[in-house]
Design a protein around this motif. Structure first.
Motif, PDB file in Angstrom:
ATOM      1  N   GLU A 104       0.809  -1.215   0.000  1.00 27.02           N
ATOM      2  CA  GLU A 104       0.000   0.000   0.000  1.00 27.02           C
ATOM      3  C   GLU A 104       0.846   1.270   0.000  1.00 27.02           C
ATOM      4  N   ASP A 105       1.884   1.308   0.808  1.00 31.80           N
ATOM      5  CA  ASP A 105       2.719   2.509   0.895  1.00 31.80           C
ATOM      6  C   ASP A 105       3.405   2.807  -0.432  1.00 31.80           C
ATOM      7  N   TRP A 106       3.903   1.752  -1.101  1.00 32.37           N
ATOM      8  CA  TRP A 106       4.578   1.969  -2.385  1.00 32.37           C
ATOM      9  C   TRP A 106       3.598   2.483  -3.431  1.00 32.37           C
ATOM     10  N   VAL A 107       2.402   1.920  -3.450  1.00 30.78           N
ATOM     11  CA  VAL A 107       1.396   2.340  -4.428  1.00 30.78           C
ATOM     12  C   VAL A 107       1.044   3.804  -4.249  1.00 30.78           C
ATOM     13  N   GLU A 108       0.981   4.261  -2.997  1.00 29.57           N
ATOM     14  CA  GLU A 108       0.592   5.636  -2.717  1.00 29.57           C
ATOM     15  C   GLU A 108       1.696   6.637  -3.058  1.00 29.57           C
ATOM     16  N   THR A 109       2.915   6.156  -3.294  1.00 33.93           N
ATOM     17  CA  THR A 109       4.025   7.072  -3.598  1.00 33.93           C
ATOM     18  C   THR A 109       4.549   6.844  -5.020  1.00 33.93           C
ATOM     19  N   ALA A 110       5.482   5.917  -5.158  1.00 31.07           N
ATOM     20  CA  ALA A 110       6.119   5.693  -6.458  1.00 31.07           C
ATOM     21  C   ALA A 110       5.149   5.184  -7.507  1.00 31.07           C
ATOM     22  N   GLY A 111       4.140   4.427  -7.085  1.00 27.02           N
ATOM     23  CA  GLY A 111       3.217   3.828  -8.040  1.00 27.02           C
ATOM     24  C   GLY A 111       2.335   4.820  -8.765  1.00 27.02           C
ATOM     25  N   ARG A 112       2.277   6.048  -8.292  1.00 23.09           N
ATOM     26  CA  ARG A 112       1.397   7.038  -8.907  1.00 23.09           C
ATOM     27  C   ARG A 112       2.099   7.919  -9.943  1.00 23.09           C
ATOM     28  N   SER A 113       3.317   7.610 -10.314  1.00 16.78           N
ATOM     29  CA  SER A 113       4.018   8.433 -11.293  1.00 16.78           C
ATOM     30  C   SER A 113       3.449   8.198 -12.688  1.00 16.78           C
ATOM     31  N   VAL A 114       3.550   9.212 -13.546  1.00 13.27           N
ATOM     32  CA  VAL A 114       3.038   9.122 -14.912  1.00 13.27           C
ATOM     33  C   VAL A 114       3.782   8.048 -15.695  1.00 13.27           C
ATOM     34  N   VAL A 115       5.082   7.894 -15.462  1.00 14.99           N
ATOM     35  CA  VAL A 115       5.870   6.885 -16.175  1.00 14.99           C
ATOM     36  C   VAL A 115       5.383   5.483 -15.832  1.00 14.99           C
ATOM     37  N   VAL A 116       5.104   5.229 -14.565  1.00 11.51           N
ATOM     38  CA  VAL A 116       4.587   3.917 -14.151  1.00 11.51           C
ATOM     39  C   VAL A 116       3.236   3.659 -14.812  1.00 11.51           C
ATOM     40  N   ILE A 117       2.367   4.655 -14.793  1.00 12.99           N
ATOM     41  CA  ILE A 117       1.035   4.504 -15.377  1.00 12.99           C
ATOM     42  C   ILE A 117       1.133   4.251 -16.882  1.00 12.99           C
ATOM     43  N   ALA A 118       2.002   5.002 -17.556  1.00  7.17           N
ATOM     44  CA  ALA A 118       2.173   4.822 -18.999  1.00  7.17           C
ATOM     45  C   ALA A 118       2.684   3.421 -19.326  1.00  7.17           C
ATOM     46  N   THR A 119       3.642   2.957 -18.539  1.00  5.55           N
ATOM     47  CA  THR A 119       4.229   1.634 -18.780  1.00  5.55           C
ATOM     48  C   THR A 119       3.203   0.527 -18.590  1.00  5.55           C
ATOM     49  N   THR A 120       2.499   0.550 -17.463  1.00  4.20           N
ATOM     50  CA  THR A 120       1.517  -0.503 -17.199  1.00  4.20           C
ATOM     51  C   THR A 120       0.353  -0.433 -18.187  1.00  4.20           C
ATOM     52  N   THR A 121      -0.016   0.772 -18.590  1.00  2.00           N
ATOM     53  CA  THR A 121      -1.101   0.927 -19.561  1.00  2.00           C
ATOM     54  C   THR A 121      -0.766   0.209 -20.859  1.00  2.00           C
ATOM     55  N   ILE A 122       0.461   0.360 -21.336  1.00  2.00           N
ATOM     56  CA  ILE A 122       0.873  -0.263 -22.593  1.00  2.00           C
ATOM     57  C   ILE A 122       1.110  -1.767 -22.427  1.00  2.00           C
ATOM     58  N   VAL A 123       1.880  -2.137 -21.422  1.00  2.00           N
ATOM     59  CA  VAL A 123       2.248  -3.553 -21.235  1.00  2.00           C
ATOM     60  C   VAL A 123       1.019  -4.431 -21.058  1.00  2.00           C
ATOM     61  N   PHE A 124       0.130  -4.023 -20.164  1.00  2.00           N
ATOM     62  CA  PHE A 124      -1.032  -4.865 -19.900  1.00  2.00           C
ATOM     63  C   PHE A 124      -2.095  -4.728 -20.984  1.00  2.00           C
ATOM     64  N   GLY A 125      -2.019  -3.666 -21.765  1.00  2.00           N
ATOM     65  CA  GLY A 125      -2.869  -3.569 -22.942  1.00  2.00           C
ATOM     66  C   GLY A 125      -2.459  -4.600 -23.986  1.00  2.00           C
ATOM     67  N   ILE A 126      -1.154  -4.764 -24.189  1.00  2.00           N
ATOM     68  CA  ILE A 126      -0.644  -5.770 -25.127  1.00  2.00           C
ATOM     69  C   ILE A 126      -1.010  -7.179 -24.658  1.00  2.00           C
ATOM     70  N   LEU A 127      -0.878  -7.434 -23.356  1.00  2.00           N
ATOM     71  CA  LEU A 127      -1.246  -8.745 -22.821  1.00  2.00           C
ATOM     72  C   LEU A 127      -2.740  -9.031 -23.027  1.00  2.00           C
ATOM     73  N   LEU A 128      -3.575  -8.011 -22.887  1.00  2.00           N
ATOM     74  CA  LEU A 128      -5.006  -8.172 -23.118  1.00  2.00           C
ATOM     75  C   LEU A 128      -5.266  -8.552 -24.576  1.00  2.00           C
ATOM     76  N   ALA A 129      -4.548  -7.919 -25.494  1.00  2.00           N
ATOM     77  CA  ALA A 129      -4.708  -8.234 -26.913  1.00  2.00           C
ATOM     78  C   ALA A 129      -4.313  -9.676 -27.207  1.00  2.00           C
ATOM     79  N   ILE A 130      -3.201 -10.118 -26.624  1.00  2.00           N
ATOM     80  CA  ILE A 130      -2.728 -11.494 -26.829  1.00  2.00           C
ATOM     81  C   ILE A 130      -3.731 -12.496 -26.279  1.00  2.00           C
ATOM     82  N   ALA A 131      -4.235 -12.234 -25.065  1.00  2.00           N
ATOM     83  CA  ALA A 131      -5.191 -13.153 -24.442  1.00  2.00           C
ATOM     84  C   ALA A 131      -6.477 -13.240 -25.246  1.00  2.00           C
ATOM     85  N   ASP A 132      -6.942 -12.103 -25.757  1.00  2.00           N
ATOM     86  CA  ASP A 132      -8.188 -12.089 -26.521  1.00  2.00           C
ATOM     87  C   ASP A 132      -8.024 -12.807 -27.860  1.00  2.00           C
ATOM     88  N   ALA A 133      -6.831 -12.713 -28.441  1.00  2.00           N
ATOM     89  CA  ALA A 133      -6.595 -13.326 -29.753  1.00  2.00           C
ATOM     90  C   ALA A 133      -6.310 -14.818 -29.654  1.00  2.00           C
TER      91      ALA A 133
END
Length: 265
Positions: A104-133
């Motif tokens: 919880e503490d990490w999420v409330e600090t480092a986890g809220r950076s724009v770079v982290v959000i951008a990275t997870t948005t792309i990575v897990f978006g690609i995984l969603l595409a693979i799983a759906d296909a």
């Protein structure tokens, strides 16, 4: 906070809570990209209540059948598909609760950076595409086993990282395990109920302990608009899912991730 900002945030939370695009990311970004002030703890509680009310209303018949079957399984009736689904929801919830307490503490600090959000948005978006296909999409929700529920629950725990999307990663895991799109979505929505309830309760306790003045008009706006947006989102998503698949959400995630990276640089 300005009333228009409150309404906009409530709509954003309601619309993105159950779509595979990350509600936490969309609630964090307005303050970082647009300079909006933090919505505050009371508003967080309100939108959680609204989202919980929406999913309970949308799945009221299924929830009642699951609860009834789960409590009556200990009598002569024994286990049924609904009671086993109840166990699956419990098993799938446990990992997120444990991981939530640990990080919880990490999420409330480092986890809220724009770079982290951008990275997870792309990575897990690609995984969603693979799983759906590549997923076989043959298993219905009634075939949910404790093992499958645990694996989906472990995936849900990863969604504590902003930008991952709780609904997105649970649907991804379910699709990879061979479940249909409808089964993946419905289990993801049912799995959200105890987690939203737990998160809302914890935030409510924090709010009570803080002893700050309650802005009831903000709470009312948050509950009403997040409820409406979330309920419409659930209904329309389930209707359109088999027709459009996950591709539109994958494309959105990739574009959002690229825009965030450009902005961060």
């Amino acid at each position: 906070m300005d009333v228009l900002h409150l309404v906009a945030l409530a709509l954003i939370q309601g619309l993105t809570e159950f779509l595979p695009i990350s509600s936490s990311a969309h609630l964090i970004l307005p303050s970082q990209l647009l300079g909006w002030s933090d919505q505050g703890l009371a508003f967080d509680v309100a939108v959680h209540i609204g989202s919980l009310g929406a999913v309970l209303f949308a799945f009221r018949h299924e929830v009642w059948r699951i609860l009834h079957a789960w409590f009556t399984q200990f009598g002569e009736r024994g286990q049924t598909p609904e009671s086993r689904l109840g166990w699956a929801i419990i098993i799938g919830t446990i990992p997120a609760v444990i991981f939530g307490l640990l990080v919880e503490d990490w999420v409330e600090t480092a986890g809220r950076s724009v770079v982290v959000i951008a990275t997870t948005t792309i990575v897990f978006g690609i995984l969603l595409a693979i799983a759906d296909a590549r997923g076989s999409r043959t298993q219905e929700i009634e075939r949910m086993t404790p093992k499958s529920a645990l694996l989906i629950g472990l995936a849900q725990a990863i969604a504590l990282i902003p930008g991952t999307s709780r609904s997105g990663i649970t649907m991804t895991a379910a699709l990879m395990l061979g479940f249909t799109r409808q089964a993946a979505a419905r289990f993801s929505f049912l799995l959200s109920i105890p987690l939203i309830l737990a998160a809302g309760s914890l935030k409510g306790i924090e709010l009570a302990q803080a002893g700050t003045a309650t802005q009831w008009h903000e709470i009312l706006l948050g509950v009403v608009f997040s409820f409406i947006a979330a309920w419409l989102c659930i209904k329309l998503f389930l209707v359109a899912l088999d027709k459009i698949g996950m591709l539109p959400f994958v494309i959105y995630r990739l574009l959002l991730g690229v825009v965030l990276f450009i902005w961060a640089v």
